[in-house]
Design an enzyme around this catalytic site. Structure first.
Site, PDB file in Angstrom:
ATOM      1  N   LYS A   1     -15.970  57.908 -40.454  1.00  0.00           N
ATOM      2  CA  LYS A   1     -14.605  57.785 -39.896  1.00  0.00           C
ATOM      3  C   LYS A   1     -13.554  58.283 -40.898  1.00  0.00           C
ATOM      4  O   LYS A   1     -12.691  59.077 -40.559  1.00  0.00           O
ATOM      5  CB  LYS A   1     -14.310  56.319 -39.529  1.00  0.00           C
ATOM      6  CG  LYS A   1     -15.297  55.739 -38.522  1.00  0.00           C
ATOM      7  CD  LYS A   1     -14.968  54.306 -38.176  1.00  0.00           C
ATOM      8  CE  LYS A   1     -15.094  53.310 -39.316  1.00  0.00           C
ATOM      9  NZ  LYS A   1     -16.457  53.122 -39.850  1.00  0.00           N
TER      10      LYS A   1
ATOM     11  N   ARG B   1     -12.488  46.087 -34.306  1.00  0.00           N
ATOM     12  CA  ARG B   1     -13.892  45.918 -34.673  1.00  0.00           C
ATOM     13  C   ARG B   1     -14.585  44.901 -33.788  1.00  0.00           C
ATOM     14  O   ARG B   1     -15.780  44.677 -33.922  1.00  0.00           O
ATOM     15  CB  ARG B   1     -13.992  45.476 -36.125  1.00  0.00           C
ATOM     16  CG  ARG B   1     -14.301  46.614 -37.087  1.00  0.00           C
ATOM     17  CD  ARG B   1     -14.891  46.029 -38.316  1.00  0.00           C
ATOM     18  NE  ARG B   1     -15.506  46.885 -39.258  1.00  0.00           N
ATOM     19  CZ  ARG B   1     -14.906  47.622 -40.178  1.00  0.00           C
ATOM     20  NH1 ARG B   1     -13.617  47.753 -40.197  1.00  0.00           N
ATOM     21  NH2 ARG B   1     -15.614  48.287 -41.072  1.00  0.00           N
TER      22      ARG B   1
ATOM     23  N   ARG C   1     -22.140  56.680 -51.501  1.00  0.00           N
ATOM     24  CA  ARG C   1     -20.714  57.023 -51.334  1.00  0.00           C
ATOM     25  C   ARG C   1     -19.951  56.817 -52.637  1.00  0.00           C
ATOM     26  O   ARG C   1     -20.157  55.825 -53.337  1.00  0.00           O
ATOM     27  CB  ARG C   1     -20.116  56.130 -50.236  1.00  0.00           C
ATOM     28  CG  ARG C   1     -18.603  56.225 -50.153  1.00  0.00           C
ATOM     29  CD  ARG C   1     -18.073  55.784 -48.816  1.00  0.00           C
ATOM     30  NE  ARG C   1     -18.232  54.364 -48.559  1.00  0.00           N
ATOM     31  CZ  ARG C   1     -17.852  53.768 -47.415  1.00  0.00           C
ATOM     32  NH1 ARG C   1     -17.325  54.481 -46.435  1.00  0.00           N
ATOM     33  NH2 ARG C   1     -18.028  52.472 -47.243  1.00  0.00           N
TER      34      ARG C   1
ATOM     35  N   ARG D   1     -17.439  51.533 -54.063  1.00  0.00           N
ATOM     36  CA  ARG D   1     -16.924  50.286 -53.494  1.00  0.00           C
ATOM     37  C   ARG D   1     -17.897  49.142 -53.753  1.00  0.00           C
ATOM     38  O   ARG D   1     -19.105  49.314 -53.623  1.00  0.00           O
ATOM     39  CB  ARG D   1     -16.718  50.453 -51.976  1.00  0.00           C
ATOM     40  CG  ARG D   1     -15.422  51.147 -51.646  1.00  0.00           C
ATOM     41  CD  ARG D   1     -15.291  51.487 -50.197  1.00  0.00           C
ATOM     42  NE  ARG D   1     -15.650  50.431 -49.261  1.00  0.00           N
ATOM     43  CZ  ARG D   1     -15.508  50.535 -47.950  1.00  0.00           C
ATOM     44  NH1 ARG D   1     -15.009  51.645 -47.423  1.00  0.00           N
ATOM     45  NH2 ARG D   1     -15.863  49.555 -47.152  1.00  0.00           N
TER      46      ARG D   1
ATOM     47  N   ARG E   1     -23.023  43.788 -43.770  1.00  0.00           N
ATOM     48  CA  ARG E   1     -21.925  44.513 -43.110  1.00  0.00           C
ATOM     49  C   ARG E   1     -22.426  45.229 -41.874  1.00  0.00           C
ATOM     50  O   ARG E   1     -21.789  45.189 -40.819  1.00  0.00           O
ATOM     51  CB  ARG E   1     -21.345  45.556 -44.064  1.00  0.00           C
ATOM     52  CG  ARG E   1     -20.337  45.000 -45.019  1.00  0.00           C
ATOM     53  CD  ARG E   1     -19.965  46.025 -46.041  1.00  0.00           C
ATOM     54  NE  ARG E   1     -19.232  47.138 -45.483  1.00  0.00           N
ATOM     55  CZ  ARG E   1     -19.234  48.364 -46.006  1.00  0.00           C
ATOM     56  NH1 ARG E   1     -19.937  48.632 -47.073  1.00  0.00           N
ATOM     57  NH2 ARG E   1     -18.522  49.303 -45.456  1.00  0.00           N
TER      58      ARG E   1
HETATM   59  P1  ADP Z   1     -16.692  55.335 -42.829  1.00  0.00           P
HETATM   60  O1  ADP Z   1     -15.229  55.614 -43.068  1.00  0.00           O
HETATM   61  O2  ADP Z   1     -17.076  55.448 -41.386  1.00  0.00           O
HETATM   62  O3  ADP Z   1     -17.165  54.065 -43.456  1.00  0.00           O
HETATM   63  P2  ADP Z   1     -17.089  57.577 -44.670  1.00  0.00           P
HETATM   64  O4  ADP Z   1     -16.232  58.644 -44.067  1.00  0.00           O
HETATM   65  O5  ADP Z   1     -16.576  56.909 -45.889  1.00  0.00           O
HETATM   66  O6  ADP Z   1     -17.497  56.503 -43.540  1.00  0.00           O
HETATM   67  O7  ADP Z   1     -18.513  58.225 -44.956  1.00  0.00           O
HETATM   68  C1  ADP Z   1     -19.564  57.439 -45.517  1.00  0.00           C
HETATM   69  C2  ADP Z   1     -20.354  58.298 -46.521  1.00  0.00           C
HETATM   70  O8  ADP Z   1     -21.106  59.287 -45.813  1.00  0.00           O
HETATM   71  C3  ADP Z   1     -19.493  59.065 -47.516  1.00  0.00           C
HETATM   72  O9  ADP Z   1     -20.188  59.125 -48.734  1.00  0.00           O
HETATM   73  C4  ADP Z   1     -19.343  60.457 -46.890  1.00  0.00           C
HETATM   74  O10 ADP Z   1     -19.135  61.484 -47.870  1.00  0.00           O
HETATM   75  C5  ADP Z   1     -20.691  60.617 -46.165  1.00  0.00           C
HETATM   76  N1  ADP Z   1     -20.612  61.349 -44.890  1.00  0.00           N
HETATM   77  C6  ADP Z   1     -19.595  61.348 -43.991  1.00  0.00           C
HETATM   78  N2  ADP Z   1     -19.901  62.091 -42.908  1.00  0.00           N
HETATM   79  C7  ADP Z   1     -21.172  62.568 -43.121  1.00  0.00           C
HETATM   80  C8  ADP Z   1     -22.067  63.389 -42.360  1.00  0.00           C
HETATM   81  N3  ADP Z   1     -21.736  63.885 -41.154  1.00  0.00           N
HETATM   82  N4  ADP Z   1     -23.280  63.656 -42.896  1.00  0.00           N
HETATM   83  C9  ADP Z   1     -23.635  63.162 -44.111  1.00  0.00           C
HETATM   84  N5  ADP Z   1     -22.846  62.381 -44.881  1.00  0.00           N
HETATM   85  C10 ADP Z   1     -21.621  62.078 -44.389  1.00  0.00           C
HETATM   86  P1  AMP Z   2     -14.088  49.463 -44.004  1.00  0.00           P
HETATM   87  O1  AMP Z   2     -13.340  50.143 -45.108  1.00  0.00           O
HETATM   88  O2  AMP Z   2     -13.593  49.852 -42.648  1.00  0.00           O
HETATM   89  O3  AMP Z   2     -15.590  49.622 -44.138  1.00  0.00           O
HETATM   90  O4  AMP Z   2     -13.772  47.896 -44.132  1.00  0.00           O
HETATM   91  C1  AMP Z   2     -14.116  47.170 -45.305  1.00  0.00           C
HETATM   92  C2  AMP Z   2     -14.067  45.687 -45.011  1.00  0.00           C
HETATM   93  O5  AMP Z   2     -12.721  45.286 -44.661  1.00  0.00           O
HETATM   94  C3  AMP Z   2     -14.928  45.215 -43.831  1.00  0.00           C
HETATM   95  O6  AMP Z   2     -16.270  44.989 -44.199  1.00  0.00           O
HETATM   96  C4  AMP Z   2     -14.205  43.917 -43.425  1.00  0.00           C
HETATM   97  O7  AMP Z   2     -14.514  42.857 -44.301  1.00  0.00           O
HETATM   98  C5  AMP Z   2     -12.739  44.289 -43.646  1.00  0.00           C
HETATM   99  N1  AMP Z   2     -12.171  44.876 -42.402  1.00  0.00           N
HETATM  100  C6  AMP Z   2     -11.775  46.160 -42.199  1.00  0.00           C
HETATM  101  N2  AMP Z   2     -11.324  46.337 -40.953  1.00  0.00           N
HETATM  102  C7  AMP Z   2     -11.435  45.128 -40.333  1.00  0.00           C
HETATM  103  C8  AMP Z   2     -11.166  44.644 -39.029  1.00  0.00           C
HETATM  104  N3  AMP Z   2     -10.684  45.468 -38.064  1.00  0.00           N
HETATM  105  N4  AMP Z   2     -11.395  43.342 -38.757  1.00  0.00           N
HETATM  106  C9  AMP Z   2     -11.866  42.512 -39.701  1.00  0.00           C
HETATM  107  N5  AMP Z   2     -12.178  42.900 -40.943  1.00  0.00           N
HETATM  108  C10 AMP Z   2     -11.969  44.188 -41.278  1.00  0.00           C
END
Ligand code: ADP
Ligand code: AMP
Length: 221
Positions: free
Chosen positions: A15, A91, A130, A164, A175
């Site tokens: 995302k 969520r 990541r 992270r 998670r």
């Molecule tokens: P989210 O915001 O949904 O938690 P991220 O955008 O941070 O996910 O992506 C999670 C990890 O996967 C990051 O390390 C990113 O560089 C990698 N990533 C994102 N999209 C892809 C993809 N299509 N294929 C492989 N790796 C990806």
């Molecule tokens: P994310 O960066 O989206 O992976 O979110 C990191 C953490 O923040 C999650 O594991 C939750 O603990 C909290 N969080 C983010 N978005 C929400 C949401 N919409 N509702 C509740 N907790 C959230």
């Protein structure tokens, strides 16, 4: 035309990566609840301290806190002018209903919900690889998406990165479990409203983006 968008997908689905690409090409403003919480934790605000207890365990922050934060942001003028893309919110079904009410009450609606679909087994590996630029927040992956020049951010040139805390294996599993449980009712909710677009997120990052562009360009026409 301002587009109002939700980017859905399990943790690690891509995302944030796609939001960054969308932001560079469209007017919508990126709102990541995870980023808002992480900033609050870094600044040690009262809300940040509360949120951290949940985030450290991989649990959701309570709805009343999260809904309030999103409502405050969505009611700002730049969002009305440019549209938004929500990343990480809603969520669960309660949050989706709160969002719907907020938008209806302010004469707005969601144009699309883009669900980036990836098998959870792939996500465990992705999340543990990541890493994020300390200065500008750009997201990379040791395996699938490294910086072009080793150790240097493609966007801002910084050489400082971090992992992270909640991407460590012990938190990742919980998670994913928490989010998988909430995901199906949410998908059904948006499917019924005919605004859900499923995209296969287990493809090259640029290919995922191409498919998102197709959805967005169809909305604008
Ligand atoms: P989210 O915001 O949904 O938690 P991220 O955008 O941070 O996910 O992506 C999670 C990890 O996967 C990051 O390390 C990113 O560089 C990698 N990533 C994102 N999209 C892809 C993809 N299509 N294929 C492989 N790796 C990806
Ligand atoms: P994310 O960066 O989206 O992976 O979110 C990191 C953490 O923040 C999650 O594991 C939750 O603990 C909290 N969080 C983010 N978005 C929400 C949401 N919409 N509702 C509740 N907790 C959230």
């Amino acid at each position: 035309m301002a587009i109002n968008l939700v980017l859905m997908g399990l943790p690690g689905a891509g995302k944030g990566t796609q939001a960054q690409k969308i932001e560079a090409n469209y007017s919508m403003l990126h709102i990541s609840t995870g980023d808002i919480f992480r900033n609050a934790i870094q600044n040690q605000t009262e809300m940040g301290k509360q949120a951290q207890k949940y985030i450290d365990k991989g649990e959701l922050v309570p709805d009343e806190v999260t809904d309030g934060i999103v409502a405050d942001r969505l009611n700002q003028k730049d969002i009305y002018n440019n549209g938004f893309m929500l990343d990480g919110y809603p969520r669960n079904l309660e949050q989706a209903k709160a969002l719907q009410k907020l938008l209806t009450d302010t004469n707005r609606h969601l144009d699309a919900v883009i669900n980036i679909d990836v098998d959870p087994d792939i996500l465990v590996k992705r999340l543990s690889a990541r890493y994020i630029c300390k200065k500008c927040g750009a997201t990379y992956n040791k395996i699938s998406n490294p910086t072009k020049k080793a150790g240097v951010c493609d966007f801002c040139g910084s050489e400082e990165f971090y992992q992270r805390d909640d991407d460590k294996p012990e938190t990742v599993k919980n998670r994913l479990d928490v989010n998988i449980k909430m995901n199906t009712p949410l998908i059904d909710f948006y499917k019924e409203q005919n605004i859900l677009y499923n995209i296969n997120g287990d493809q090259d990052i640029d290919q995922v983006f191409k498919e998102i562009i197709q959805v967005l360009d169809n909305l604008s026409n």
